[in-house]
Design a protein around this motif. Structure first.
Motif, PDB file in Angstrom:
ATOM      1  N   GLU A 152       0.842  -1.199   0.000  1.00  0.00           N
ATOM      2  CA  GLU A 152       0.000   0.000   0.000  1.00  0.00           C
ATOM      3  C   GLU A 152       0.869   1.238   0.000  1.00  0.00           C
ATOM      4  O   GLU A 152       2.085   1.147   0.090  1.00  0.00           O
ATOM      5  N   THR A 153       0.243   2.386  -0.108  1.00  0.00           N
ATOM      6  CA  THR A 153       1.045   3.596  -0.206  1.00  0.00           C
ATOM      7  C   THR A 153       1.590   3.995   1.161  1.00  0.00           C
ATOM      8  O   THR A 153       0.942   3.814   2.186  1.00  0.00           O
ATOM      9  N   ARG A 154       2.797   4.508   1.135  1.00  0.00           N
ATOM     10  CA  ARG A 154       3.415   4.966   2.388  1.00  0.00           C
ATOM     11  C   ARG A 154       3.080   6.423   2.651  1.00  0.00           C
ATOM     12  O   ARG A 154       3.378   6.943   3.726  1.00  0.00           O
ATOM     13  N   ASP A 155       2.519   7.098   1.665  1.00  0.00           N
ATOM     14  CA  ASP A 155       2.183   8.520   1.875  1.00  0.00           C
ATOM     15  C   ASP A 155       0.882   8.859   1.133  1.00  0.00           C
ATOM     16  O   ASP A 155      -0.180   8.474   1.577  1.00  0.00           O
ATOM     17  N   ASP A 156       0.976   9.545  -0.002  1.00  0.00           N
ATOM     18  CA  ASP A 156      -0.241   9.952  -0.710  1.00  0.00           C
ATOM     19  C   ASP A 156      -0.877   8.775  -1.457  1.00  0.00           C
ATOM     20  O   ASP A 156      -0.183   7.884  -1.929  1.00  0.00           O
ATOM     21  N   ALA A 157      -2.197   8.829  -1.580  1.00  0.00           N
ATOM     22  CA  ALA A 157      -2.899   7.882  -2.453  1.00  0.00           C
ATOM     23  C   ALA A 157      -2.787   8.391  -3.900  1.00  0.00           C
ATOM     24  O   ALA A 157      -2.516   9.572  -4.118  1.00  0.00           O
ATOM     25  N   VAL A 158      -2.995   7.499  -4.872  1.00  0.00           N
ATOM     26  CA  VAL A 158      -2.872   7.915  -6.276  1.00  0.00           C
ATOM     27  C   VAL A 158      -3.872   9.021  -6.603  1.00  0.00           C
ATOM     28  O   VAL A 158      -3.531  10.013  -7.246  1.00  0.00           O
ATOM     29  N   GLY A 159      -5.129   8.835  -6.180  1.00  0.00           N
ATOM     30  CA  GLY A 159      -6.152   9.844  -6.467  1.00  0.00           C
ATOM     31  C   GLY A 159      -5.761  11.191  -5.865  1.00  0.00           C
ATOM     32  O   GLY A 159      -5.949  12.250  -6.486  1.00  0.00           O
ATOM     33  N   GLU A 160      -5.194  11.131  -4.674  1.00  0.00           N
ATOM     34  CA  GLU A 160      -4.730  12.339  -3.986  1.00  0.00           C
ATOM     35  C   GLU A 160      -3.617  13.001  -4.812  1.00  0.00           C
ATOM     36  O   GLU A 160      -3.576  14.240  -4.940  1.00  0.00           O
ATOM     37  N   ALA A 161      -2.714  12.199  -5.377  1.00  0.00           N
ATOM     38  CA  ALA A 161      -1.639  12.741  -6.217  1.00  0.00           C
ATOM     39  C   ALA A 161      -2.224  13.418  -7.456  1.00  0.00           C
ATOM     40  O   ALA A 161      -1.768  14.491  -7.862  1.00  0.00           O
ATOM     41  N   PHE A 162      -3.261  12.808  -8.038  1.00  0.00           N
ATOM     42  CA  PHE A 162      -3.947  13.446  -9.172  1.00  0.00           C
ATOM     43  C   PHE A 162      -4.558  14.782  -8.731  1.00  0.00           C
ATOM     44  O   PHE A 162      -4.441  15.790  -9.427  1.00  0.00           O
ATOM     45  N   ASP A 163      -5.214  14.764  -7.560  1.00  0.00           N
ATOM     46  CA  ASP A 163      -5.878  15.979  -7.085  1.00  0.00           C
ATOM     47  C   ASP A 163      -4.871  17.086  -6.788  1.00  0.00           C
ATOM     48  O   ASP A 163      -5.098  18.262  -7.098  1.00  0.00           O
ATOM     49  N   LYS A 164      -3.723  16.715  -6.190  1.00  0.00           N
ATOM     50  CA  LYS A 164      -2.706  17.725  -5.866  1.00  0.00           C
ATOM     51  C   LYS A 164      -2.037  18.249  -7.132  1.00  0.00           C
ATOM     52  O   LYS A 164      -1.741  19.440  -7.241  1.00  0.00           O
ATOM     53  N   THR A 165      -1.801  17.359  -8.085  1.00  0.00           N
ATOM     54  CA  THR A 165      -1.213  17.780  -9.360  1.00  0.00           C
ATOM     55  C   THR A 165      -2.162  18.748 -10.069  1.00  0.00           C
ATOM     56  O   THR A 165      -1.738  19.760 -10.625  1.00  0.00           O
ATOM     57  N   ALA A 166      -3.461  18.441  -9.999  1.00  0.00           N
ATOM     58  CA  ALA A 166      -4.456  19.326 -10.605  1.00  0.00           C
ATOM     59  C   ALA A 166      -4.360  20.721  -9.997  1.00  0.00           C
ATOM     60  O   ALA A 166      -4.367  21.732 -10.708  1.00  0.00           O
ATOM     61  N   ARG A 167      -4.233  20.760  -8.677  1.00  0.00           N
ATOM     62  CA  ARG A 167      -4.170  22.059  -8.009  1.00  0.00           C
ATOM     63  C   ARG A 167      -2.917  22.825  -8.451  1.00  0.00           C
ATOM     64  O   ARG A 167      -2.968  24.019  -8.724  1.00  0.00           O
ATOM     65  N   LEU A 168      -1.777  22.106  -8.542  1.00  0.00           N
ATOM     66  CA  LEU A 168      -0.528  22.747  -8.966  1.00  0.00           C
ATOM     67  C   LEU A 168      -0.633  23.282 -10.392  1.00  0.00           C
ATOM     68  O   LEU A 168      -0.002  24.270 -10.746  1.00  0.00           O
ATOM     69  N   LEU A 169      -1.450  22.616 -11.196  1.00  0.00           N
ATOM     70  CA  LEU A 169      -1.593  23.040 -12.592  1.00  0.00           C
ATOM     71  C   LEU A 169      -2.763  24.018 -12.772  1.00  0.00           C
ATOM     72  O   LEU A 169      -3.112  24.388 -13.887  1.00  0.00           O
ATOM     73  N   GLY A 170      -3.372  24.405 -11.648  1.00  0.00           N
ATOM     74  CA  GLY A 170      -4.473  25.372 -11.719  1.00  0.00           C
ATOM     75  C   GLY A 170      -5.770  24.785 -12.235  1.00  0.00           C
ATOM     76  O   GLY A 170      -6.627  25.505 -12.753  1.00  0.00           O
ATOM     77  N   LEU A 171      -5.928  23.463 -12.105  1.00  0.00           N
ATOM     78  CA  LEU A 171      -7.164  22.816 -12.566  1.00  0.00           C
ATOM     79  C   LEU A 171      -8.125  22.659 -11.396  1.00  0.00           C
ATOM     80  O   LEU A 171      -7.772  22.875 -10.249  1.00  0.00           O
ATOM     81  N   GLY A 172      -9.342  22.239 -11.702  1.00  0.00           N
ATOM     82  CA  GLY A 172     -10.379  22.135 -10.669  1.00  0.00           C
ATOM     83  C   GLY A 172     -10.354  20.831  -9.890  1.00  0.00           C
ATOM     84  O   GLY A 172      -9.503  19.963 -10.115  1.00  0.00           O
ATOM     85  N   TYR A 173     -11.299  20.699  -8.978  1.00  0.00           N
ATOM     86  CA  TYR A 173     -11.459  19.507  -8.153  1.00  0.00           C
ATOM     87  C   TYR A 173     -12.720  18.771  -8.602  1.00  0.00           C
ATOM     88  O   TYR A 173     -13.710  19.439  -8.879  1.00  0.00           O
ATOM     89  N   PRO A 174     -12.770  17.444  -8.650  1.00  0.00           N
ATOM     90  CA  PRO A 174     -11.658  16.525  -8.401  1.00  0.00           C
ATOM     91  C   PRO A 174     -10.683  16.499  -9.578  1.00  0.00           C
ATOM     92  O   PRO A 174     -11.092  16.661 -10.734  1.00  0.00           O
ATOM     93  N   GLY A 175      -9.436  16.309  -9.251  1.00  0.00           N
ATOM     94  CA  GLY A 175      -8.384  16.533 -10.230  1.00  0.00           C
ATOM     95  C   GLY A 175      -8.189  15.439 -11.254  1.00  0.00           C
ATOM     96  O   GLY A 175      -7.701  15.711 -12.359  1.00  0.00           O
ATOM     97  N   GLY A 176      -8.543  14.204 -10.903  1.00  0.00           N
ATOM     98  CA  GLY A 176      -8.252  13.075 -11.784  1.00  0.00           C
ATOM     99  C   GLY A 176      -8.701  13.273 -13.220  1.00  0.00           C
ATOM    100  O   GLY A 176      -7.882  13.274 -14.148  1.00  0.00           O
TER     101      GLY A 176
END
Ligand code: KG4
Ligand code: ZN
Length: 336
Positions: A152-176
């Motif tokens: 399992e993941t030791r830190d962020d979940a994959v969906g969470e990584a998509f959501d955070k990447t979306a935020r960094l790229l100025g995209l909306g929520y949910p990021g996936g």
């Protein structure tokens, strides 16, 4: 037997009826995406309040005025405690009023059984890749309620990584879905991100480093287009999941991979795993597209499976759990 399923663990109110003879006979969903959009993520208190308002109309829509229901299944965890509590209290009140059993369901078990809502349903045993906003895990599934977490993941979940990447790229929520749409216009290989933890043995994941790499790319490199960053990120995620799934299949000897949870809606992930399956001689199954993300159908189905197998915890107290390790579901002595 007809089971009403109720899902309220996060930002989706899902209600459905699964009929053991007819299959899924009705389902309804209210997504709170717009409610939380301005905040860039789920606000727990708003989520709970909204579930309370949506539950009655959704149940009325699904069962009508003459509820011919033999049990009520509900998500008892893991998830947001307040949100879970709205569904649990409501489901158990209905069950009490109708004098039928109430069946608490583990949200991730719901996800991992969701591919069985397809026609020609897959059967045990299999490896499950569960990829959602809160979880990333590989599970050895030998029977209903027999789960061994392989990694399992030791830190962020994959969906969470998509959501955070979306935020960094100025995209909306949910990021996936937004990252995936932008990535489709990007170039593969324009920027290379790490494939975390693929260079060493084991089945654990780590996605926080990837998120940091995206942050650096966004801050430092004006020459790279956002679409190329999205594509590089998606490529890294898909490669990483592909490597770990093949490893899990090899380690267990199972011939079937099941992929579920919100990220299983990702087209490029589906295509890659399908290609892997063909090349390496295993099968791969996904939930129907609409049942990848949270929904009531998977909870109704899991409720029916547990009742049919005599594994429904109908005597459980009214209690929900924010955290609930999947392996706690294992029935002792049932290991074959
Ligand atoms: O299973 P889910 O609906 O809720 C949880 O139990 O967490 O999963 C939601 C997650 C979100 O992080 C969302 O960004 C991600 O699934 N997701 C996707 C896609 N659709 C939803 N990620 C990548 N590609 C998609 N098409
Ligand atoms: Zn979920």
């Amino acid at each position: 037997m007809r089971v009403l399923g109720i899902e309220t663990s996060c930002d989706e109110t899902g209600v459905a009826v699964y009929d053991s003879e007819l299959g899924l006979t009705a389902h309804a969903l209210h997504s709170q995406v717009e409610l939380h959009a301005d905040w860039g993520g789920v606000v727990p208190e708003l989520a709970s309040r909204d579930h309370v308002m949506r539950l009655v109309p959704l149940v009325e829509r699904v069962v009508g005025t003459d509820p011919d229901v033999d049990a009520v299944a509900y998500t008892a965890g893991p998830g947001l405690v307040g949100a879970l509590m709205t569904g649990a209290a409501f489901a158990r009140s209905l069950a009490w009023g109708w004098d039928v059993p109430a069946v608490p369901i583990h949200h991730m078990e719901g996800h991992l059984l969701a591919p069985m809502l397809e026609e020609n349903p897959p059967d045990f045993p299999f490896v499950a890749l569960l990829v959602s906003g809160g979880h990333t895990m590989l599970v050895d599934v030998t029977a209903l309620g027999q789960y061994r977490v392989l990694g399992e993941t030791r830190d962020d979940a994959v969906g969470e990584a998509f959501d955070k990447t979306a935020r960094l790229l100025g995209l909306g929520y949910p990021g996936g879905p937004e990252v995936a749409a932008l990535a489709a216009r990007g170039r593969s290989g324009a920027i290379d991100f790490p494939r975390p933890m693929t260079d060493r043995p084991g089945l654990d994941f780590s996605f926080s480093g990837l998120k940091t790499a995206v942050l650096r790319a966004v801050q430092n490199d004006d020459s790279v287009a956002p679409a190329d960053i999205a594509r590089g990120f998606e490529d890294a995620v898909v490669d990483t999941l592909s490597v770990k799934c093949r490893r899990a299949i090899a380690a267990t000897g199972h011939e079937l991979l099941i992929v579920a949870g919100g990220v299983s809606a990702n087209t490029r992930l589906r295509q890659r795993l399908q290609k892997d399956a063909g090349k390496h001689g295993f099968g791969v199954r996904f939930p129907p597209a609409e049942f990848c993300t949270d929904n009531g159908a998977m909870i109704a189905y899991a409720g029916w499976r547990r009742l049919a197998a005599g594994l429904a915890d109908t005597e459980a107290p009214l209690q929900v759990r924010a955290r609930w390790p999947l392996e706690e579901l294992n029935v002792e002595g049932r290991h074959e």
